[in-house]
Design an enzyme around this catalytic site. Structure first.
Site, PDB file in Angstrom:
ATOM      1  N   GLU A 135       6.927   7.025  12.038  1.00 31.83           N
ATOM      2  CA  GLU A 135       6.440   8.011  12.930  1.00 31.83           C
ATOM      3  C   GLU A 135       7.712   9.140  12.550  1.00 31.83           C
ATOM      4  O   GLU A 135       8.655   9.114  12.854  1.00 31.83           O
ATOM      5  CB  GLU A 135       6.667   7.491  14.283  1.00 31.83           C
ATOM      6  N   HIS A 145      21.585  30.772   6.864  1.00 25.45           N
ATOM      7  CA  HIS A 145      20.749  31.699   7.546  1.00 25.45           C
ATOM      8  C   HIS A 145      20.617  31.201   9.012  1.00 25.45           C
ATOM      9  O   HIS A 145      20.855  30.194   9.397  1.00 25.45           O
ATOM     10  CB  HIS A 145      19.064  31.584   7.201  1.00 25.45           C
ATOM     11  N   ARG A 191       0.767  -1.220  -0.136  1.00 30.90           N
ATOM     12  CA  ARG A 191       0.011   0.120   0.056  1.00 30.90           C
ATOM     13  C   ARG A 191       0.765   1.359  -0.214  1.00 30.90           C
ATOM     14  O   ARG A 191       0.475   2.187  -0.263  1.00 30.90           O
ATOM     15  CB  ARG A 191      -1.011  -0.160   1.288  1.00 30.90           C
ATOM     16  N   ARG A 205      19.071  27.885  -0.290  1.00 33.51           N
ATOM     17  CA  ARG A 205      18.629  28.793   0.574  1.00 33.51           C
ATOM     18  C   ARG A 205      19.578  28.807   1.597  1.00 33.51           C
ATOM     19  O   ARG A 205      19.652  27.924   2.370  1.00 33.51           O
ATOM     20  CB  ARG A 205      17.456  28.373   1.079  1.00 33.51           C
ATOM     21  N   GLN A 217       6.567  25.972  15.908  1.00 35.35           N
ATOM     22  CA  GLN A 217       5.869  26.095  14.599  1.00 35.35           C
ATOM     23  C   GLN A 217       6.645  25.248  13.584  1.00 35.35           C
ATOM     24  O   GLN A 217       7.848  24.923  13.790  1.00 35.35           O
ATOM     25  CB  GLN A 217       6.397  27.610  14.400  1.00 35.35           C
ATOM     26  N   ASP A 218       5.898  25.035  12.482  1.00 32.22           N
ATOM     27  CA  ASP A 218       6.251  24.315  11.509  1.00 32.22           C
ATOM     28  C   ASP A 218       6.383  25.179  10.325  1.00 32.22           C
ATOM     29  O   ASP A 218       5.202  25.935   9.874  1.00 32.22           O
ATOM     30  CB  ASP A 218       5.407  22.925  11.113  1.00 32.22           C
ATOM     31  N   ASN A 219       7.334  24.990   9.713  1.00 27.83           N
ATOM     32  CA  ASN A 219       7.440  25.780   8.217  1.00 27.83           C
ATOM     33  C   ASN A 219       7.457  24.899   7.036  1.00 27.83           C
ATOM     34  O   ASN A 219       8.001  24.001   7.203  1.00 27.83           O
ATOM     35  CB  ASN A 219       8.484  26.670   8.252  1.00 27.83           C
ATOM     36  N   TYR A 255      10.305  22.022   8.146  1.00 20.83           N
ATOM     37  CA  TYR A 255      11.034  22.261   9.473  1.00 20.83           C
ATOM     38  C   TYR A 255      10.290  22.904  10.787  1.00 20.83           C
ATOM     39  O   TYR A 255       9.156  23.459  10.468  1.00 20.83           O
ATOM     40  CB  TYR A 255      12.522  22.810   9.118  1.00 20.83           C
ATOM     41  N   LYS A 268      16.072  23.944  14.748  1.00 27.74           N
ATOM     42  CA  LYS A 268      15.395  23.442  13.640  1.00 27.74           C
ATOM     43  C   LYS A 268      15.546  22.124  13.762  1.00 27.74           C
ATOM     44  O   LYS A 268      16.576  21.494  14.082  1.00 27.74           O
ATOM     45  CB  LYS A 268      15.956  24.070  12.334  1.00 27.74           C
ATOM     46  N   HIS A 302      22.278  27.832   8.855  1.00 29.03           N
ATOM     47  CA  HIS A 302      21.794  26.501   8.173  1.00 29.03           C
ATOM     48  C   HIS A 302      21.395  27.079   6.679  1.00 29.03           C
ATOM     49  O   HIS A 302      20.929  27.941   6.295  1.00 29.03           O
ATOM     50  CB  HIS A 302      20.467  26.338   8.928  1.00 29.03           C
ATOM     51  N   LYS A 326      19.189  38.816  -1.276  1.00 29.83           N
ATOM     52  CA  LYS A 326      19.399  39.075   0.061  1.00 29.83           C
ATOM     53  C   LYS A 326      20.556  38.064   0.395  1.00 29.83           C
ATOM     54  O   LYS A 326      21.572  38.162   1.070  1.00 29.83           O
ATOM     55  CB  LYS A 326      17.952  38.790   1.029  1.00 29.83           C
ATOM     56  N   ASP A 327      20.491  36.758  -0.019  1.00 28.14           N
ATOM     57  CA  ASP A 327      21.380  35.726   0.234  1.00 28.14           C
ATOM     58  C   ASP A 327      22.558  36.009  -0.451  1.00 28.14           C
ATOM     59  O   ASP A 327      23.952  35.785   0.097  1.00 28.14           O
ATOM     60  CB  ASP A 327      20.978  34.419  -0.060  1.00 28.14           C
TER      61      ASP A 327
END
Length: 183
Positions: free
Chosen positions: A29, A62, A24, A59, A47-49, A132, A72, A119, A169-170
């Protein structure tokens, strides 16, 4: 139980879930607070992003400064990325060193990055969905970063630099020797 693997840098973990596959599909978990607290230590994720990016998007690198610092727990739901955590704690014996890990929908690995680290990640697949957990809210006034190609770090990104796509910005981030770091 998930397998919590230590890395060359104390406090940074690669977490591999136990995946159950059958005709299936699969089940695993992805998060268990009690298990995480026992293996890594208590972290109050609030919080989850999630982000979606295409091939070659980089990216990072940061971090949030001061009281807005964030730990994170990152993973990839779709695609494949190369994820990097750089120790920017000046008092750390591993200051300036980094851990790099491939995260993908196939390997289902997770990467825990404590406070005091920069990161970033590079998308290696056509598209990637990256998610994350963080333990502190985003504070724009505390936002900071380090150049992805800082020669003092020597991160070996595995694609041609001409193929890397970054935000303005980066691209404007300072090298680590000129950045505001953790004590």
């Amino acid at each position: 139980m998930m397998e919590y693997k230590t890395t060359e840098i104390d406090g940074v973990y690669i977490i591999e879930p136990r995946v159950f596959n059958d005709s299936r599909g699969y089940f695993f978990e992805a998060w268990k607070q009690k298990e995480f607290d026992e293996q890594v230590g208590p972290v109050n994720f609030i919080q989850d992003n999630e982000s979606k990016s295409s091939y070659g998007v980089l990216r990072g690198l940061h971090y949030q400064k001061g009281e807005a610092a964030q730990a994170k727990l990152v993973r990839v739901i779709k695609g494949k990325v190369l994820d990097v955590a750089v120790d920017i704690r000046k008092s750390s014996p591993t200051f300036g060193q980094y851990v790099m890990v491939e995260l993908s929908e196939e390997n289902k690995k997770q990467f825990f990055i404590p406070r005091g680290f920069a990161h970033g990640f590079l998308v290696l697949s056509e598209e990637a969905i990256f998610t994350y957990k963080v333990d502190n809210v985003y504070a724009p006034q505390c936002e900071a970063g380090i150049r992805w190609d800082d020669p003092d770090l020597g991160i070996d990104w595995p694609i041609d630099p001409k193929e890397i796509l970054m935000s303005e910005k980066d691209l404007a981030q300072p090298c680590m020797k000129n950045a505001e770091l953790f004590d």
